[in-house]
Scaffold this active site. Structure first.
Site, PDB file in Angstrom:
ATOM      1  N   GLY A 121      15.444   5.123  -6.137  1.00 37.85           N
ATOM      2  CA  GLY A 121      15.519   6.582  -6.065  1.00 37.85           C
ATOM      3  C   GLY A 121      16.114   7.088  -4.762  1.00 37.85           C
ATOM      4  N   ASN A 128       6.574  15.003  -7.096  1.00 36.74           N
ATOM      5  CA  ASN A 128       5.787  13.778  -6.948  1.00 36.74           C
ATOM      6  C   ASN A 128       4.355  14.021  -6.492  1.00 36.74           C
ATOM      7  OD1 ASN A 128       7.792  14.397  -4.800  1.00 36.74           O
ATOM      8  ND2 ASN A 128       6.546  12.996  -3.605  1.00 36.74           N
ATOM      9  N   GLN A 173      10.229  10.938 -10.823  1.00 40.95           N
ATOM     10  CA  GLN A 173       8.849  11.016 -11.345  1.00 40.95           C
ATOM     11  C   GLN A 173       8.812  11.354 -12.833  1.00 40.95           C
ATOM     12  OE1 GLN A 173       5.935  10.329  -9.895  1.00 40.95           O
ATOM     13  NE2 GLN A 173       6.778   9.883  -7.871  1.00 40.95           N
ATOM     14  N   SER A 199      14.386   5.697 -10.709  1.00 44.89           N
ATOM     15  CA  SER A 199      13.912   4.503 -10.008  1.00 44.89           C
ATOM     16  C   SER A 199      12.981   3.716 -10.923  1.00 44.89           C
ATOM     17  CB  SER A 199      13.154   4.953  -8.748  1.00 44.89           C
ATOM     18  OG  SER A 199      12.624   3.840  -8.089  1.00 44.89           O
ATOM     19  N   HIS A 237      10.683   1.357 -10.499  1.00 49.47           N
ATOM     20  CA  HIS A 237       9.269   1.041 -10.224  1.00 49.47           C
ATOM     21  C   HIS A 237       8.316   2.197 -10.522  1.00 49.47           C
ATOM     22  CE1 HIS A 237       8.401   2.866  -6.122  1.00 49.47           C
ATOM     23  NE2 HIS A 237       9.716   2.987  -6.148  1.00 49.47           N
ATOM     24  N   CYS A 260       4.965   8.302   0.759  1.00 48.15           N
ATOM     25  CA  CYS A 260       5.829   8.315   1.936  1.00 48.15           C
ATOM     26  C   CYS A 260       5.262   9.213   3.018  1.00 48.15           C
ATOM     27  CB  CYS A 260       7.217   8.795   1.547  1.00 48.15           C
ATOM     28  SG  CYS A 260       7.652   8.253  -0.091  1.00 48.15           S
TER      29      CYS A 260
HETATM   30  N1  PLP Z   1      12.188  10.851  -5.397  1.00 47.53           N
HETATM   31  C1  PLP Z   1      10.923  11.045  -5.778  1.00 47.53           C
HETATM   32  C2  PLP Z   1      10.550  12.316  -6.472  1.00 47.53           C
HETATM   33  C3  PLP Z   1       9.955  10.065  -5.539  1.00 47.53           C
HETATM   34  O1  PLP Z   1       8.683  10.264  -5.920  1.00 47.53           O
HETATM   35  C4  PLP Z   1      10.350   8.865  -4.881  1.00 47.53           C
HETATM   36  C5  PLP Z   1       9.340   7.831  -4.542  1.00 47.53           C
HETATM   37  O2  PLP Z   1       8.216   8.120  -4.209  1.00 47.53           O
HETATM   38  C6  PLP Z   1      11.698   8.713  -4.516  1.00 47.53           C
HETATM   39  C7  PLP Z   1      12.583   9.723  -4.799  1.00 47.53           C
HETATM   40  C8  PLP Z   1      12.171   7.463  -3.851  1.00 47.53           C
HETATM   41  O3  PLP Z   1      12.305   6.417  -4.795  1.00 47.53           O
HETATM   42  P1  PLP Z   1      12.371   4.883  -4.341  1.00 47.53           P
HETATM   43  O4  PLP Z   1      11.001   4.492  -3.938  1.00 47.53           O
HETATM   44  O5  PLP Z   1      12.844   4.155  -5.559  1.00 47.53           O
HETATM   45  O6  PLP Z   1      13.376   4.813  -3.233  1.00 47.53           O
END
Ligand code: PLP
Length: 394
Positions: A69, A171, A199, A219, A221, A344
């Site tokens: 992502g 998220n 998400q 993404s 995972h 994060c």
């Molecule tokens: N965008 C959103 C809304 C997310 O929730 C996340 C991960 O928490 C990401 C992007 C980033 O994805 P990745 O972990 O695959 O880099």
């Protein structure tokens, strides 16, 4: 252990693991090579691309594999904006993931102008306020500006509005955004539209054609696929620069040897999720109700964040006069994994930019946790979580 942090990451599906195995061992060839040993891997890559494209209503040549992502979001924004030399305006929302917000800040450092759309109390992007100039010294959550409805009011400093980027589902609180409407407004302004669907994909049905989005990030995972793999949907004809300069992989737009095993695992996980989406949504709703009803019956003072239209299984709860960090650690001691917001942001103990943008009252916002339920959760998990929370809070 009860794992309820599926918005942070999910457990790999056994069927996805089985599908990946051959490409980790016997079929390890580099798909760029012309010899016959690479044929099976090449075929698997092609099939995975077609499968993913079919599931979101795209064409196979519109699916570009990435490392996840974060890369997809960076590529969508920087790849589009940096096609031209002139400063551009980028419109995004206050509640985006840091992958989008920090890509915007990087573009701002290069002289581009960023406009942040505010959200309402439910975490849904407000469409009708007039636009305003975003200043880099103002904290992100205070940079609220509206998505202009007409082309004339949208023009700011004569910068072309190049792209609007609004996430499909948040998220932290799960709120689903009105992507189709926002996309239509963006197109009326002559801008491209990107949505971070990290998400949402695999959790709610998505058709890029119906939504008319130009770019969409995903993404693996987050939908029971492997980590470190994702894709960017790029509508045919969209002008975009590569982010990863390198070899001719991914139609010459994303250099780097393809992660065949990861891509096959991602396609398998997406297939499973989409084919079981209705069962999964109703099961998650039942589990959500168990938790909410138990907390309500116990007369716990809390707010459930987000709109009624949210990602199934996402429960963001703000408990009055409590501490999210304390709740997380107490639950952890009881064998339950939850988050205080986005994974994060978990090192940052302050109120998240999303809750601030939503104006969640401080006495509640500080006591926020996110429970994100997934395939593996059961009714007994839901009961145990609610009982554990009641025990801690009482
Ligand atoms: N965008 C959103 C809304 C997310 O929730 C996340 C991960 O928490 C990401 C992007 C980033 O994805 P990745 O972990 O695959 O880099």
């Amino acid at each position: 252990m009860i794992y309820t942090d599926n918005a942070a990451t999910t457990k790999l599906l056994p069927s996805a693991f089985e599908a990946m195995k051959p490409f980790l061992f016997d079929e390890y060839a580099n798909v760029s090579q012309p010899y016959s040993f690479s044929q099976k891997a090449k075929k698997a890559l092609k099939e995975a691309r077609k499968k993913i494209a079919d599931y979101i209503g795209a064409l196979p040549e519109e699916i570009f594999f990435t490392s996840g992502g974060t890369e997809s979001d960076n590529w969508a924004l920087k790849g589009v904006v940096l096609c031209d030399k002139e400063p551009k305006t980028i419109i995004t929302s206050q509640i985006e993931h840091k992958a989008v917000l920090n890509s915007c800040l990087a573009l701002e450092r290069l002289g581009h102008n960023i406009v942040y759309l505010p959200v309402n109390r439910e975490g849904v992007v407000v469409k009708e306020k007039s636009p305003c100039q975003a200043k880099s010294d103002i904290p992100l959550y205070e940079r609220g500006c509206g998505l202009p409805r007409s082309l004339t009011t949208a023009r700011k400093d004569d910068n072309e509005i190049k792209i609007v980027s609004v996430m499909m589902a948040n998220n932290e609180v799960g709120a689903i955004q009105p992507i189709k409407e926002l996309c239509q407004i963006a197109h009326e302004m002559g801008a491209l539209f990107h949505t971070d669907a990290v998400q949402a994909i695999g959790h709610i049905p998505i058709n890029v054609h119906e939504l008319d989005v130009d770019l969409l990030s995903a993404s693996a995972h987050k939908f029971n696929g492997p980590k470190g793999v994702g894709f960017l949907y790029i509508k045919k004809g969209t002008k975009i620069y590569p982010l990863n300069d390198g070899g001719a992989q991914e139609f010459g737009l994303r250099g780097g040897t393809e992660n065949v095993a990861g891509i096959v695992g991602m396609a398998t996980a997406l297939k499973y999720n989409i084919e079981n989406i209705d069962i999964s949504i109703s099961k998650l709703q039942t589990l959500e109700e168990i938790i909410i009803n138990k907390l309500t019956e116990a007369k716990i003072d809390f707010i459930r964040n987000g709109s009624n239209n949210r990602i199934p299984g996402n429960i963001s709860l703000s408990f009055k006069n409590s501490e999210g960090e304390m709740l997380l650690h107490r639950l952890d001691l009881m064998g339950i994994c939850v988050s205080t917001g986005s994974a994060c942001d978990s090192k940052n103990t302050q109120i998240s930019h999303v809750l601030k943008a939503m104006n969640v009252p401080e006495e509640y916002a500080k006591g926020t946790i996110r429970i994100s339920l997934g395939h593996n959760n059961t009714e007994s998990d839901a009961k145990n979580i609610a009982e554990a929370l009641i025990k801690i809070l009482k």
